[in-house]
Scaffold this motif. Structure first.
Motif, PDB file in Angstrom:
ATOM      1  N   LEU A  40       0.833  -1.131  -0.021  1.00  9.97           N
ATOM      2  CA  LEU A  40      -0.127  -0.164  -0.062  1.00  9.97           C
ATOM      3  C   LEU A  40       0.826   1.209  -0.124  1.00  9.97           C
ATOM      4  CD1 LEU A  40      -2.670  -0.790   2.483  1.00  9.97           C
ATOM      5  CD2 LEU A  40      -3.004  -0.686   0.349  1.00  9.97           C
ATOM      6  N   LEU A  41       0.679   1.960  -0.763  1.00  9.35           N
ATOM      7  CA  LEU A  41       1.377   3.442  -0.904  1.00  9.35           C
ATOM      8  C   LEU A  41       0.421   4.588  -0.366  1.00  9.35           C
ATOM      9  CD1 LEU A  41       2.486   3.006  -4.617  1.00  9.35           C
ATOM     10  CD2 LEU A  41       3.743   2.280  -2.691  1.00  9.35           C
ATOM     11  N   GLN A  42       1.028   5.442   0.172  1.00 12.02           N
ATOM     12  CA  GLN A  42       0.109   6.422   0.873  1.00 12.02           C
ATOM     13  C   GLN A  42      -0.358   7.582  -0.368  1.00 12.02           C
ATOM     14  OE1 GLN A  42       2.017   8.609   4.014  1.00 12.02           O
ATOM     15  NE2 GLN A  42       0.341   9.663   4.668  1.00 12.02           N
ATOM     16  N   VAL A  43      -1.531   7.517  -0.375  1.00 12.26           N
ATOM     17  CA  VAL A  43      -2.271   8.451  -1.377  1.00 12.26           C
ATOM     18  C   VAL A  43      -3.321   8.852  -0.853  1.00 12.26           C
ATOM     19  CG1 VAL A  43      -3.099   8.716  -3.625  1.00 12.26           C
ATOM     20  CG2 VAL A  43      -1.187   7.667  -3.362  1.00 12.26           C
ATOM     21  N   ASP A  44      -3.704  10.319  -0.783  1.00 15.69           N
ATOM     22  CA  ASP A  44      -4.809  10.721  -0.706  1.00 15.69           C
ATOM     23  C   ASP A  44      -5.084  11.426  -1.930  1.00 15.69           C
ATOM     24  OD1 ASP A  44      -7.218  12.735  -0.514  1.00 15.69           O
ATOM     25  OD2 ASP A  44      -6.337  13.212   1.801  1.00 15.69           O
ATOM     26  N   VAL A  45      -6.269  10.918  -2.685  1.00 13.82           N
ATOM     27  CA  VAL A  45      -6.684  11.272  -3.981  1.00 13.82           C
ATOM     28  C   VAL A  45      -6.938  12.766  -4.304  1.00 13.82           C
ATOM     29  CG1 VAL A  45      -7.266   8.867  -4.547  1.00 13.82           C
ATOM     30  CG2 VAL A  45      -8.984  10.539  -4.078  1.00 13.82           C
ATOM     31  N   SER A  92      -4.762  14.765  -3.104  1.00 14.27           N
ATOM     32  CA  SER A  92      -3.452  15.512  -3.458  1.00 14.27           C
ATOM     33  C   SER A  92      -2.869  15.078  -4.620  1.00 14.27           C
ATOM     34  CB  SER A  92      -2.681  14.834  -2.222  1.00 14.27           C
ATOM     35  OG  SER A  92      -1.388  15.373  -2.565  1.00 14.27           O
ATOM     36  N   PRO A  93      -2.932  16.110  -5.691  1.00 11.58           N
ATOM     37  CA  PRO A  93      -2.053  15.619  -6.897  1.00 11.58           C
ATOM     38  C   PRO A  93      -0.801  15.378  -6.743  1.00 11.58           C
ATOM     39  CG  PRO A  93      -3.588  17.650  -7.106  1.00 11.58           C
ATOM     40  CD  PRO A  93      -3.526  17.171  -5.674  1.00 11.58           C
ATOM     41  N   GLN A  94      -0.023  15.864  -5.730  1.00  7.38           N
ATOM     42  CA  GLN A  94       1.467  15.735  -5.511  1.00  7.38           C
ATOM     43  C   GLN A  94       1.457  14.242  -4.776  1.00  7.38           C
ATOM     44  OE1 GLN A  94      -0.152  18.300  -4.224  1.00  7.38           O
ATOM     45  NE2 GLN A  94       0.770  19.783  -5.354  1.00  7.38           N
ATOM     46  N   GLN A  95       0.741  13.616  -4.171  1.00  4.42           N
ATOM     47  CA  GLN A  95       0.660  12.164  -3.388  1.00  4.42           C
ATOM     48  C   GLN A  95       0.634  11.123  -4.692  1.00  4.42           C
ATOM     49  OE1 GLN A  95      -1.320  11.384   0.162  1.00  4.42           O
ATOM     50  NE2 GLN A  95      -0.437  13.073   1.229  1.00  4.42           N
ATOM     51  N   ILE A  96      -0.578  11.765  -5.628  1.00  8.39           N
ATOM     52  CA  ILE A  96      -0.800  10.520  -6.656  1.00  8.39           C
ATOM     53  C   ILE A  96       0.584  10.646  -7.574  1.00  8.39           C
ATOM     54  CG2 ILE A  96      -2.193  10.542  -8.558  1.00  8.39           C
ATOM     55  CD1 ILE A  96      -4.321  12.007  -7.165  1.00  8.39           C
ATOM     56  N   PHE A 131     -14.791  12.609  -7.650  1.00 10.49           N
ATOM     57  CA  PHE A 131     -14.565  13.245  -8.821  1.00 10.49           C
ATOM     58  C   PHE A 131     -13.423  13.641  -9.335  1.00 10.49           C
ATOM     59  CE2 PHE A 131     -15.651  16.650 -12.121  1.00 10.49           C
ATOM     60  CZ  PHE A 131     -15.998  15.879 -13.177  1.00 10.49           C
ATOM     61  N   TYR A 132     -12.903  14.811  -8.601  1.00 10.21           N
ATOM     62  CA  TYR A 132     -11.814  15.303  -9.048  1.00 10.21           C
ATOM     63  C   TYR A 132     -10.465  14.455  -8.983  1.00 10.21           C
ATOM     64  CZ  TYR A 132     -14.142  19.866  -9.678  1.00 10.21           C
ATOM     65  OH  TYR A 132     -15.152  20.701  -9.995  1.00 10.21           O
ATOM     66  N   GLY A 133     -10.704  13.644  -7.770  1.00  9.87           N
ATOM     67  CA  GLY A 133      -9.677  12.636  -7.562  1.00  9.87           C
ATOM     68  C   GLY A 133      -9.320  11.596  -8.605  1.00  9.87           C
ATOM     69  N   PRO A 134     -10.338  10.920  -8.997  1.00 10.60           N
ATOM     70  CA  PRO A 134     -10.040   9.931 -10.140  1.00 10.60           C
ATOM     71  C   PRO A 134      -9.511  10.764 -11.444  1.00 10.60           C
ATOM     72  CG  PRO A 134     -12.128   9.435  -9.136  1.00 10.60           C
ATOM     73  CD  PRO A 134     -11.667  10.800  -8.502  1.00 10.60           C
ATOM     74  N   LEU A 135      -9.898  11.899 -11.631  1.00  7.42           N
ATOM     75  CA  LEU A 135      -9.300  12.401 -12.811  1.00  7.42           C
ATOM     76  C   LEU A 135      -8.081  12.855 -12.672  1.00  7.42           C
ATOM     77  CD1 LEU A 135     -12.398  14.868 -13.865  1.00  7.42           C
ATOM     78  CD2 LEU A 135     -12.037  12.704 -14.576  1.00  7.42           C
ATOM     79  N   GLU A 136      -7.525  13.259 -11.405  1.00  6.12           N
ATOM     80  CA  GLU A 136      -6.138  13.514 -11.072  1.00  6.12           C
ATOM     81  C   GLU A 136      -5.398  12.181 -11.347  1.00  6.12           C
ATOM     82  OE1 GLU A 136      -4.587  16.189 -10.835  1.00  6.12           O
ATOM     83  OE2 GLU A 136      -6.205  17.698 -10.681  1.00  6.12           O
ATOM     84  N   VAL A 137      -5.994  11.163 -11.149  1.00  8.63           N
ATOM     85  CA  VAL A 137      -5.051   9.894 -10.957  1.00  8.63           C
ATOM     86  C   VAL A 137      -4.909   9.617 -12.572  1.00  8.63           C
ATOM     87  CG1 VAL A 137      -5.132   7.540 -10.704  1.00  8.63           C
ATOM     88  CG2 VAL A 137      -5.978   8.841  -8.908  1.00  8.63           C
ATOM     89  N   ILE A 138      -6.299   9.761 -13.281  1.00  8.10           N
ATOM     90  CA  ILE A 138      -6.067   9.461 -14.850  1.00  8.10           C
ATOM     91  C   ILE A 138      -4.994  10.413 -15.420  1.00  8.10           C
ATOM     92  CG2 ILE A 138      -7.451   9.574 -17.130  1.00  8.10           C
ATOM     93  CD1 ILE A 138      -9.848   8.844 -15.516  1.00  8.10           C
TER      94      ILE A 138
END
Length: 269
Positions: free
Chosen positions: A47-52, A54-58, A103-110
């Motif tokens: 597991l990696l530390q990610v709060d979606v 946060s674009p920086q963590q992604i 909503f914005y989290g998944p878009l940042e991941v993509i």
């Protein structure tokens, strides 16, 4: 060669079930969590530390995976939060937070993974939405809106990225036995509120539906099947027959008839 998978929100519930199942199928799975140390011994994958939000963590997580594996084949956007309450009484900050996460989290991941997938000329992105996103549910309207927005955006996104060999789809689950009810934001049931009785009873019904939901491994097996397809569909729905059938009814019934059906279901006047 084993395919490399990133699953956001992989520490519990549907995300953990998908990650566990894919690991058993010889995928190289990486999950994410806002607090990975809390769950590090409970998942058969790192597991990696990610709060979606946060674009920086992604970006840091995606960079780490690519540096270790030299590729990224599958992304499963699963991280999300629940939110309930009368829309009038739901704090605006909580509404924004729900959209930031769902909503914005998944878009940042993509956005973070597309350059690598374009370089590979291949990749699959599976977005976990919700059957609730197909209808405006009373006292869950904001949650419905976040998932509906993601469904519609992915419809457009998949057409834009097909030219690069990247395939996107959305999978909408119904009620599954997860901890989303415990983790969701509940607008308080205020004694002075005009919504007090109706909201209180609806909230109880919603929690009972989740507690009595299906095994998340059903979702895991369905996602695995989707990953085997060369041309996945635009949308998939996974859940009890009546939950999936409610989408069909919304298409064919007059709006007011469907609205009355929902109100009767939630015992609203």
């Amino acid at each position: 060669m084993s395919q490399v998978v990133l699953i956001t929100g992989g520490s519990s519930g549907i995300g953990k079930a998908i990650g566990t199942y894919l690991a058993q199928k010889n995928y190289r799975v990486y999950g994410t969590s806002r607090n990975p140390s809390k769950y590090s011994k409970s998942t058969p994958f790192p597991l990696l530390q990610v709060d979606v939000t946060s674009p920086q963590q992604i970006e840091a997580a995606v960079t780490k995976i690519i540096s270790e594996e030299s590729r990224l084949d599958v992304v499963i956007n699963n991280a999300g939060i629940g939110i309930t309450g009368p829309i009038e009484e739901t704090p605006t900050d909580e509404i924004r937070n729900a959209f930031e996460t769902n909503f914005y989290g998944p878009l940042e991941v993509i956005k973070a993974v597309l350059p690598q997938m374009r370089k590979q000329k291949s990749g699959k992105i599976v977005n976990i939405t919700s059957i609730a996103g197909y209808m405006g549910l009373p006292y869950r309207g904001i949650y419905s809106a976040t998932k509906s927005a993601l469904e519609i955006t992915i419809e457009a996104y998949r057409m834009e990225t097909k030219q690069f060999g990247i395939l996107m789809t959305s999978v909408a689950p119904g009620d599954f036995a997860t901890n989303i009810a415990a983790g969701r934001f509940h607008a308080p049931v205020l004694e002075s509120s005009p919504y007090q009785k109706a909201y209180g009873e609806t909230l109880k019904t919603m929690n009972e539906h989740v507690d009595g939901g299906e095994d998340p491994m059903i979702m895991a097996r369905e996602v695995y099947k989707i990953l085997q397809k060369n041309q996945p569909k635009v949308h998939y729905r996974v859940g009890a027959f009546l939950q999936k059938f409610s989408i069909v009814l919304k298409r064919v019934l007059p709006d007011k008839v469907y609205e009355r059906m929902l109100m009767n279901h939630y015992k609203l006047k």
